[in-house]
Design an enzyme around this catalytic site. Structure first.
Site, PDB file in Angstrom:
ATOM      1  N   VAL A  52      59.739  81.944  30.614  1.00 52.75           N
ATOM      2  CA  VAL A  52      58.625  81.137  30.102  1.00 52.75           C
ATOM      3  C   VAL A  52      57.598  80.748  31.167  1.00 52.75           C
ATOM      4  O   VAL A  52      56.503  80.299  30.835  1.00 52.75           O
ATOM      5  CB  VAL A  52      59.179  79.868  29.410  1.00 52.75           C
ATOM      6  CG1 VAL A  52      59.604  78.818  30.436  1.00 52.75           C
ATOM      7  CG2 VAL A  52      58.184  79.299  28.408  1.00 52.75           C
ATOM      8  N   TYR A  53      57.913  80.954  32.452  1.00 53.48           N
ATOM      9  CA  TYR A  53      56.969  80.588  33.521  1.00 53.48           C
ATOM     10  C   TYR A  53      55.868  81.632  33.610  1.00 53.48           C
ATOM     11  O   TYR A  53      56.166  82.802  33.811  1.00 53.48           O
ATOM     12  CB  TYR A  53      57.671  80.496  34.879  1.00 53.48           C
ATOM     13  CG  TYR A  53      58.771  79.487  35.002  1.00 53.48           C
ATOM     14  CD1 TYR A  53      58.886  78.416  34.122  1.00 53.48           C
ATOM     15  CD2 TYR A  53      59.741  79.600  36.003  1.00 53.48           C
ATOM     16  CE1 TYR A  53      59.902  77.491  34.248  1.00 53.48           C
ATOM     17  CE2 TYR A  53      60.755  78.676  36.136  1.00 53.48           C
ATOM     18  CZ  TYR A  53      60.836  77.626  35.247  1.00 53.48           C
ATOM     19  OH  TYR A  53      61.855  76.706  35.368  1.00 53.48           O
ATOM     20  N   SER A  54      54.578  81.312  33.469  1.00 53.30           N
ATOM     21  CA  SER A  54      54.002  80.004  33.257  1.00 53.30           C
ATOM     22  C   SER A  54      53.169  80.026  31.960  1.00 53.30           C
ATOM     23  O   SER A  54      51.940  80.032  31.979  1.00 53.30           O
ATOM     24  CB  SER A  54      53.122  79.630  34.453  1.00 53.30           C
ATOM     25  OG  SER A  54      52.241  80.751  34.741  1.00 53.30           O
ATOM     26  N   GLY A  63      56.235  84.947  31.627  1.00 56.48           N
ATOM     27  CA  GLY A  63      56.646  86.131  32.371  1.00 56.48           C
ATOM     28  C   GLY A  63      55.846  86.382  33.639  1.00 56.48           C
ATOM     29  O   GLY A  63      56.156  87.312  34.388  1.00 56.48           O
ATOM     30  N   LYS A  87      65.982  82.548  33.404  1.00 56.20           N
ATOM     31  CA  LYS A  87      66.460  81.774  32.253  1.00 56.20           C
ATOM     32  C   LYS A  87      65.904  82.318  30.952  1.00 56.20           C
ATOM     33  O   LYS A  87      64.868  82.995  30.938  1.00 56.20           O
ATOM     34  CB  LYS A  87      66.068  80.303  32.382  1.00 56.20           C
ATOM     35  CG  LYS A  87      66.326  79.658  33.726  1.00 56.20           C
ATOM     36  CD  LYS A  87      65.934  78.190  33.714  1.00 56.20           C
ATOM     37  CE  LYS A  87      65.743  77.644  35.107  1.00 56.20           C
ATOM     38  NZ  LYS A  87      64.488  78.072  35.745  1.00 56.20           N
TER      39      LYS A  87
END
Length: 316
Positions: A52-54, A63, A87
């Site tokens: 999920v970043y960012s 991604g 994660k």
């Protein structure tokens, strides 16, 4: 550098984990490469990211951090030197969320592609998914481990009760157990972890890799008034909760010890976490080489019992 075993797993990690959520967000790709090169030179090879970043940044889809790490590892040819943690489970949009087996099978392939690798050292449930049976989630991880796509699994943002349940299921059903936990834990925020959650981790030898180790940067000492919020993109959003009497008391203790040790408050705050018996490696980020040097200094800083008592006395 001293290495520590992560839980009961075969992973041996340094006492600091570098948080990569900043890559592609507050740090561009060229600077990310510079920071990663310097980290490896100092023996810090434990990197934490997430699919999920960012996604929260304007124009981002998620991604971005994984993709930068993947391009760096490919350019340097150093995948075998890196302990890579990512994660799954946060909302990626279009129904891509949670810890159902089918979704995990899709999400891991997307992460592997972005990371340009065929395995992940530590794959973590980013947050609890009460709508999915934990046995289903652990079963999905078992398949990934059997396929060689994941070495070890961990959890993040789990309660003591849910982590205990997952550990019991793993033992009774012969499923992979969570070898690590990511809780919010720092000198200011202690109530989330200290108590039942810490007890579960210690009794079951679950490695602890706390996030927000520097309280969104507050424990670096750079925020002393509202006028300082502009020093960071997350200043105005994240820092006000710490700007109170207790926050100032903590900064005063950090300042005092830092001066005596000839170091920075951030190094003292991280060294306090590293000295906690339950903690394996706090997660912290840096956006410049100067900040990175402070993180490295923390790994070499020994706090005395008096120092620990002084910091503990700032209260939960």
């Amino acid at each position: 550098m001293e290495l520590r075993r992560l839980g009961r797993s075969p992973l041996q990690v340094p006492p600091l984990c570098f948080g990569c959520n900043i890559f592609g967000w507050t740090v561009d790709e060229a600077t990310s490469f510079t920071l990663l090169d310097a980290l490896l030179e100092h023996g810090i090879n434990f990197l934490d990211t997430a699919d999920v970043y960012s996604r929260w940044a304007p124009g981002h889809q998620g991604g971005e951090s994984e993709a930068i790490i993947g391009r760096w590892m490919k350019a340097r040819g150093n995948r075998d030197r890196i302990i890579l943690a990512t994660k799954v489970g946060m909302d990626m949009g279009e129904g891509r969320v949670g810890l159902k087996a089918g979704y995990i099978a899709q999400a891991v392939e997307a992460s592997l592609k972005r990371l340009q690798t065929d395995y992940i050292d530590l794959y973590q449930s980013h947050k609890d998914d009460p709508e999915t049976p934990q046995e289903e989630t652990l079963g999905a991880y078992a398949k990934l481990i059997e396929a060689g796509k994941v070495r070890v699994v961990g959890a993040s943002n789990f309660s003591a009760e849910r982590l205990s349940e997952a550990l019991r299921l793993a033992e009774t059903k012969g499923l992979p157990r969570y070898e690590s936990l990511q809780p919010e834990y720092n000198l200011y925020e202690r109530s989330v972890f200290e108590g039942p959650l810490e007890q579960v981790c210690r009794e079951n030898e679950v490695g602890v890799i706390p996030f927000f180790s520097l309280a969104a940067g507050f424990l670096t000492g750079k925020y002393r008034s509202e006028a300082d919020y502009a020093k960071s993109p997350r200043g105005e959003r994240s820092i006000p909760r710490y700007m109170n009497e207790r926050g100032m008391k903590i900064l005063a203790a950090l300042d005092e010890i830092a001066v005596a040790k000839g170091t920075e408050p951030a190094a003292v705050a991280l060294a306090w976490l590293m000295a906690k018996p339950a903690v394996t490696a706090p997660i912290a980020s840096a956006t410049s080489l100067k900040q990175l040097e402070t993180l490295v200094a923390a790994t070499r800083l020994a706090l005395s019992p008096d120092d620990m008592a002084r910091l503990d006395a700032t209260g939960p």
